[in-house]
Design a protein around this motif. Sequence first.
Motif, PDB file in Angstrom:
ATOM      1  N   MET A 278       0.851  -1.201   0.000  1.00  0.00           N
ATOM      2  CA  MET A 278       0.000   0.000   0.000  1.00  0.00           C
ATOM      3  C   MET A 278       0.888   1.254   0.000  1.00  0.00           C
ATOM      4  N   ARG A 279       1.930   1.248   0.794  1.00  0.00           N
ATOM      5  CA  ARG A 279       2.806   2.421   0.888  1.00  0.00           C
ATOM      6  C   ARG A 279       3.494   2.711  -0.445  1.00  0.00           C
ATOM      7  N   GLN A 280       3.932   1.639  -1.129  1.00  0.00           N
ATOM      8  CA  GLN A 280       4.565   1.821  -2.454  1.00  0.00           C
ATOM      9  C   GLN A 280       3.552   2.348  -3.469  1.00  0.00           C
ATOM     10  N   ALA A 281       2.310   1.818  -3.404  1.00  0.00           N
ATOM     11  CA  ALA A 281       1.267   2.297  -4.322  1.00  0.00           C
ATOM     12  C   ALA A 281       0.983   3.779  -4.066  1.00  0.00           C
ATOM     13  N   GLU A 282       0.939   4.174  -2.803  1.00  0.00           N
ATOM     14  CA  GLU A 282       0.702   5.586  -2.462  1.00  0.00           C
ATOM     15  C   GLU A 282       1.823   6.464  -3.012  1.00  0.00           C
ATOM     16  N   HIS A 283       3.043   5.962  -2.924  1.00  0.00           N
ATOM     17  CA  HIS A 283       4.191   6.723  -3.437  1.00  0.00           C
ATOM     18  C   HIS A 283       4.096   6.832  -4.963  1.00  0.00           C
ATOM     19  N   PHE A 284       3.776   5.730  -5.632  1.00  0.00           N
ATOM     20  CA  PHE A 284       3.691   5.739  -7.098  1.00  0.00           C
ATOM     21  C   PHE A 284       2.640   6.746  -7.580  1.00  0.00           C
ATOM     22  N   TYR A 285       1.462   6.770  -6.921  1.00  0.00           N
ATOM     23  CA  TYR A 285       0.365   7.644  -7.362  1.00  0.00           C
ATOM     24  C   TYR A 285       0.287   8.930  -6.531  1.00  0.00           C
ATOM     25  N   ASP A 286       1.413   9.319  -5.961  1.00  0.00           N
ATOM     26  CA  ASP A 286       1.523  10.516  -5.116  1.00  0.00           C
ATOM     27  C   ASP A 286       0.850  11.754  -5.746  1.00  0.00           C
ATOM     28  N   ILE A 287       0.983  11.874  -7.072  1.00  0.00           N
ATOM     29  CA  ILE A 287       0.441  13.051  -7.772  1.00  0.00           C
ATOM     30  C   ILE A 287      -1.083  13.171  -7.602  1.00  0.00           C
ATOM     31  N   HIS A 288      -1.737  12.050  -7.297  1.00  0.00           N
ATOM     32  CA  HIS A 288      -3.201  12.056  -7.134  1.00  0.00           C
ATOM     33  C   HIS A 288      -3.628  12.130  -5.664  1.00  0.00           C
ATOM     34  N   LYS A 289      -2.699  12.441  -4.762  1.00  0.00           N
ATOM     35  CA  LYS A 289      -2.998  12.282  -3.325  1.00  0.00           C
ATOM     36  C   LYS A 289      -4.155  13.157  -2.820  1.00  0.00           C
ATOM     37  N   ASP A 290      -4.459  14.230  -3.525  1.00  0.00           N
ATOM     38  CA  ASP A 290      -5.575  15.072  -3.078  1.00  0.00           C
ATOM     39  C   ASP A 290      -6.898  14.742  -3.779  1.00  0.00           C
ATOM     40  N   ARG A 291      -6.877  13.756  -4.666  1.00  0.00           N
ATOM     41  CA  ARG A 291      -8.101  13.405  -5.402  1.00  0.00           C
ATOM     42  C   ARG A 291      -8.959  12.452  -4.554  1.00  0.00           C
ATOM     43  N   PRO A 292     -10.273  12.524  -4.708  1.00  0.00           N
ATOM     44  CA  PRO A 292     -11.151  11.689  -3.866  1.00  0.00           C
ATOM     45  C   PRO A 292     -10.960  10.182  -4.082  1.00  0.00           C
ATOM     46  N   PHE A 293     -10.441   9.798  -5.255  1.00  0.00           N
ATOM     47  CA  PHE A 293     -10.314   8.365  -5.553  1.00  0.00           C
ATOM     48  C   PHE A 293      -8.964   7.780  -5.125  1.00  0.00           C
ATOM     49  N   TYR A 294      -8.094   8.621  -4.502  1.00  0.00           N
ATOM     50  CA  TYR A 294      -6.712   8.196  -4.204  1.00  0.00           C
ATOM     51  C   TYR A 294      -6.637   6.924  -3.359  1.00  0.00           C
ATOM     52  N   SER A 295      -7.407   6.875  -2.306  1.00  0.00           N
ATOM     53  CA  SER A 295      -7.316   5.731  -1.409  1.00  0.00           C
ATOM     54  C   SER A 295      -7.792   4.440  -2.102  1.00  0.00           C
ATOM     55  N   ASP A 296      -8.907   4.514  -2.831  1.00  0.00           N
ATOM     56  CA  ASP A 296      -9.398   3.341  -3.573  1.00  0.00           C
ATOM     57  C   ASP A 296      -8.379   2.914  -4.627  1.00  0.00           C
ATOM     58  N   LEU A 297      -7.787   3.900  -5.291  1.00  0.00           N
ATOM     59  CA  LEU A 297      -6.802   3.616  -6.342  1.00  0.00           C
ATOM     60  C   LEU A 297      -5.599   2.858  -5.764  1.00  0.00           C
TER      61      LEU A 297
END
Length: 141
Positions: free
Chosen positions: A44-63
């Motif tokens: 999960m942490r690596q996925a969060e880092h990869f999609y960091d650019i979307h961190k403020d979007r509502p779908f970030y956590s599901d993504l």
Amino acid sequence: MSIERTFSMIKPDSVRKNVIGQINSMIEKAGFKIIAQKMVHLTMRQAEHFYDIHKDRPFYSDLCNFLSSGPVVAQVLSKDNAVSDYRKLLGSTNPLEAEEGTIRKAYGESIDYNAAHGSDSPETALREISFFFNNLEIFDR
Ligand code: CMP
């Protein structure tokens, strides 16, 4: 136009459907060379880092949950104009709007489960390639 590299990721939905080879076939038939490839199960942490650019979007956590839900196939593709040509081959982010002949039309189900990812600019491609690969793992040929 000179040869360019882009980053591609076959997402967990496509890996689960066992269509890695079929997507690779579409990639090769469209004139790309797969110059690096590996299967990885991100945390999960690596996925969060990869999609960091979307961190403020509502779908970030599901993504990020989805991306870390199973293995992905990370790839480096090369071709003239690879970044924009691969985005065209992927089709619209929402598979319901994707054109015939595109990867997302063929294998995507929804905007969340959209089969594969491609870099949106040459700068993003550099960052995404180096997230997964070092230079010894990439083979220009
Ligand atoms: P991808 O090209 O991997 O980039 C970010 C991902 O977020 C995108 O594909 C979609 O799978 C997902 N996503 C979910 N909702 C949206 C949205 N509203 N807009 C853009 N991307 C979304």
